[in-house]
Design a protein around this motif. Structure first.
Motif, short mmCIF file in Angstrom:
data_model
loop_
_atom_site.label_atom_id
_atom_site.label_comp_id
_atom_site.label_asym_id
_atom_site.label_seq_id
_atom_site.Cartn_x
_atom_site.Cartn_y
_atom_site.Cartn_z
N LEU A 71 0.83 -1.21 0.00
CA LEU A 71 0.00 0.00 0.00
C LEU A 71 0.86 1.25 0.00
N ARG A 90 -0.87 -9.35 -3.88
CA ARG A 90 -2.06 -8.90 -3.13
C ARG A 90 -3.13 -9.96 -3.03
N PHE A 97 -7.66 -3.92 9.57
CA PHE A 97 -7.29 -2.61 10.10
C PHE A 97 -7.63 -2.51 11.58
N TRP A 105 -23.30 0.86 4.71
CA TRP A 105 -24.51 0.66 3.93
C TRP A 105 -24.73 -0.80 3.52
N ASN B 148 -8.66 4.19 5.21
CA ASN B 148 -8.58 2.74 5.37
C ASN B 148 -9.51 2.00 4.41
N LEU B 149 -10.69 2.57 4.16
CA LEU B 149 -11.61 1.92 3.22
C LEU B 149 -11.01 1.92 1.82
N ASP B 151 -7.82 1.91 1.18
CA ASP B 151 -6.76 0.89 1.24
C ASP B 151 -7.35 -0.52 1.12
N LEU B 152 -8.50 -0.71 1.77
CA LEU B 152 -9.17 -2.02 1.69
C LEU B 152 -9.48 -2.36 0.23
N PHE B 153 -9.99 -1.37 -0.50
CA PHE B 153 -10.31 -1.61 -1.91
C PHE B 153 -9.04 -1.83 -2.73
N ARG B 154 -7.96 -1.11 -2.37
CA ARG B 154 -6.70 -1.34 -3.09
C ARG B 154 -6.19 -2.75 -2.83
N MET B 155 -6.30 -3.21 -1.58
CA MET B 155 -5.85 -4.57 -1.25
C MET B 155 -6.64 -5.60 -2.05
N GLY B 156 -7.91 -5.29 -2.33
CA GLY B 156 -8.74 -6.20 -3.12
C GLY B 156 -8.55 -6.03 -4.62
N ASN B 157 -7.50 -5.27 -5.02
CA ASN B 157 -7.25 -5.01 -6.44
C ASN B 157 -8.48 -4.46 -7.15
N ALA B 158 -9.22 -3.55 -6.46
CA ALA B 158 -10.44 -3.01 -7.06
C ALA B 158 -10.09 -2.09 -8.22
N GLN B 162 -14.97 0.00 -9.88
CA GLN B 162 -15.48 -0.68 -8.68
C GLN B 162 -15.40 0.24 -7.46
N LEU B 167 -17.86 2.05 -3.50
CA LEU B 167 -17.38 2.79 -2.32
C LEU B 167 -17.74 4.28 -2.38
#
Lengths: 276, 263
Positions: A71, A90, A97, A105, B148-149, B151-158, B162, B167
């Motif tokens: 990251l 990845r 976190f 949502w 962080n959200l 980053d979460l999407f980046r970790m999921g290769n979004a 997407q 998001l």
């Protein structure tokens, strides 16, 4: 897919027994403001390791996690995960976190399927089935259709763990996941995390401020110092798995907790004297 | 339902008290009807001219509604573009602020000159007035996503698409509705303003704005009051329609649309 040529494999890829699963060598990270957070950090994780990073604030333990996840880019040195760069690896990793970072949502189920949804290649019902299975594993089957705001802090963290495990990761990166929870909930989730590890056999890199938690969970505890972040101690935790709650009152366990605490104190009131 | 009625009870009580006070005041102080008509006279004038009143409301509602819908579509598109990069925002956002800072009263004569009098110009005026709150709020929602959200999407290769659809867009809905609330009220003001400049005076084609100017010039103060009340009612209708949709979309998860905890 064709297999790589034998000669190439022999030269470039060491056998699976010798190659560390995660390899960090001479890693340096400088922020754009000139502060060096990590200086020449080297760390290897074998498959199945559970390594905790512990140290004073500013020792770069969260930064190290961000670098391994890809990251954030490194300023120097190298990281490989299963022989790949972090960006390419990845799909093998999940990040948990400090806060649960759920999408408010979406229902609990909706949050858990997110990773699978982004991955693609699965149908809605396949994803749902997978999520239901994971909910059973983390003990949340009753709240599948609740929204995050209806859950307690501990339940949210379980959802976060289930979401991370949904994509079948080989490496779990956790940044103080239980830091905001009360001690009883934390102990309970520690035990559940180990149970999940027994079942799913992932490798873990875990950042925490709690010495007791680090010793209870880990195969190794790595102690870092601050300014700049360097590894000071790498302490093996020899207790066999599965580890049961009564390990917490075992004298050998308490002794190791004492040793790690002492190592932390040595850093904070080091030869320089005073707090860092 | 019981809860709804009990909530409605208080405002209705206040309304009755104000009406009675108003009625008594006009009688006690003998205020001439052309300055402050008795509420019963206002009601009478409204009923007497109900055909005109309804046609005025209908015309204004159409103008405000069309302009509002156009500004929602346009505003969201502009917000999407602005949310794409800091560079685009730096270049373009100052110009969207112009929409807010240039007084519409100054621009209205120009619009009238370019597009002629009638529906088209009025809708354009409504569109301009409503646009900024939607752009500003929607953009804010699209870009203020938790680190962080992302980053979460980046970790999921979004993919970028997407991240936008799963998001940024859902995250922006509460802000989007804040913009809608503001613009829904502004749309009626916009229609009113537009009519003052650009309304057709042909029979049955003038909206509330035009009718108010006309009633004023004829000293029909009682009818003027009825028109003002109709204006307020129209604005409220728009506002509460937006509030209803906001509740529909957000009540599952967003704090703004949830019931307060019982005390």
């Amino acid at each position: 897919m064709t297999a790589p040529l034998p000669t190439l494999a022999a030269i470039e890829v060491p056998g699976p027994g010798t190659r560390p699963f995660v390899s960090v060598t001479g890693l340096t990270k400088r922020f754009s403001n000139g502060v060096t957070v990590l200086d020449d950090v080297s760390l290897d994780l074998a498959r199945g390791d559970f390594v905790s990073l512990i140290g004073p604030s500013g020792c770069g333990k969260s930064t190290l996690l961000k670098l391994v996840s890809g990251l954030s880019p490194a300023s120097g040195g190298g990281i490989t995960v299963d022989g790949m760069t972090p960006e390419n690896a990845r799909e093998l990793m999940s990040f948990i976190f400090q806060d649960a970072t759920l999408l408010p949502w979406r229902t609990v189920i909706g949050n858990i399927v997110l990773g699978l949804e982004l991955e693609g290649g699965t149908t809605r019902s396949q994803r749902r089935a997978k999520a239901v299975e994971l909910l059973g594993l983390v003990g949340l089957s009753d709240v599948a259709d609740h929204y995050p705001r209806q859950l307690s802090g501990g339940m949210k963290m379980r959802v976060s763990i289930a979401r991370a495990l949904a994509t079948r990761p080989k490496l779990l990166l956790m940044d103080e996941p239980f830091g905001a929870l009360d001690e009883m909930t934390r102990d309970h989730l520690n035990e559940e995390l180990l149970r999940l590890r027994e079942e799913q056999k992932w490798t873990a890199l875990f950042v925490t401020h709690s010495v007791a938690e680090a010793v209870f969970l880990s195969t190794r505890v790595v102690v870092l110092q601050a300014g700049p972040g360097r590894i000071r101690r790498d302490i093996a935790i020899p207790f066999p798995f599965p580890r049961l709650p009564d390990l917490r009152s075992d004298p050998a366990y308490l002794d190791l907790v004492g040793q790690v605490s002492q190592a932390l104190r040595d850093i904070c009131i080091g030869p320089k004297g005073g707090e860092t | 339902m019981k809860r709804f009625l009990s909530q409605l009870g208080w405002p209705i009580g206040v309304f009755v008290v104000v009406m009675v006070a108003w009625h008594l005041a006009t009688k006690v102080f003998e205020i001439p009807a052309y300055i402050l008509p008795d509420p019963l006279r206002v009601l009478g004038a409204g009923l007497e001219k109900r055909a005109n009143l309804f046609s005025a409301v209908r015309i204004s509602a159409a103008e405000a509604g069309l302009g509002f819908v156009a500004s929602v579509v346009g505003g969201v598109l502009v917000a999407f573009v602005l949310a794409q990069s800091v560079v685009i925002r730096r270049c373009m956002f100052p110009y969207t602020i112009l929409l807010q800072t240039v007084p519409i009263l100054a621009v209205a004569p120009l619009i009238l000159m370019w597009f002629g009098s009638g529906l088209r110009s009025i809708i354009l005026i409504v569109f301009i007035i409503c646009l900024f709150p939607i752009i500003a709020n929607t953009t804010q929602g699209l870009i203020s996503v938790d680190r962080n959200l992302l980053d979460l999407f980046r970790m999921g290769n979004a993919s970028r698409a997407q991240t936008l659809s799963k998001l940024r867009f859902p995250h922006a809905i509460p802000n989007f509705f804040v913009g809608l609330r503001i613009s829904s009220g502004l749309s009626v003001i916009g229609a009113f303003t537009g009519e003052m400049f650009a309304s057709s005076s042909a029979v049955g084609e003038g909206g509330l704005g035009y009718s108010i100017i006309y009633a004023n010039s004829q000293l029909q103060t009682d009818y003027l009051f009825a028109l003002v009340i109709a204006c307020a009612a129209l604005g409220s209708c728009f506002f509460f329609t937006v509030v209803f949709f906001e509740w529909l979309f957000l009540h599952h998860w967003h704090a703004s649309a949830m019931r307060p905890d019982p005390e």
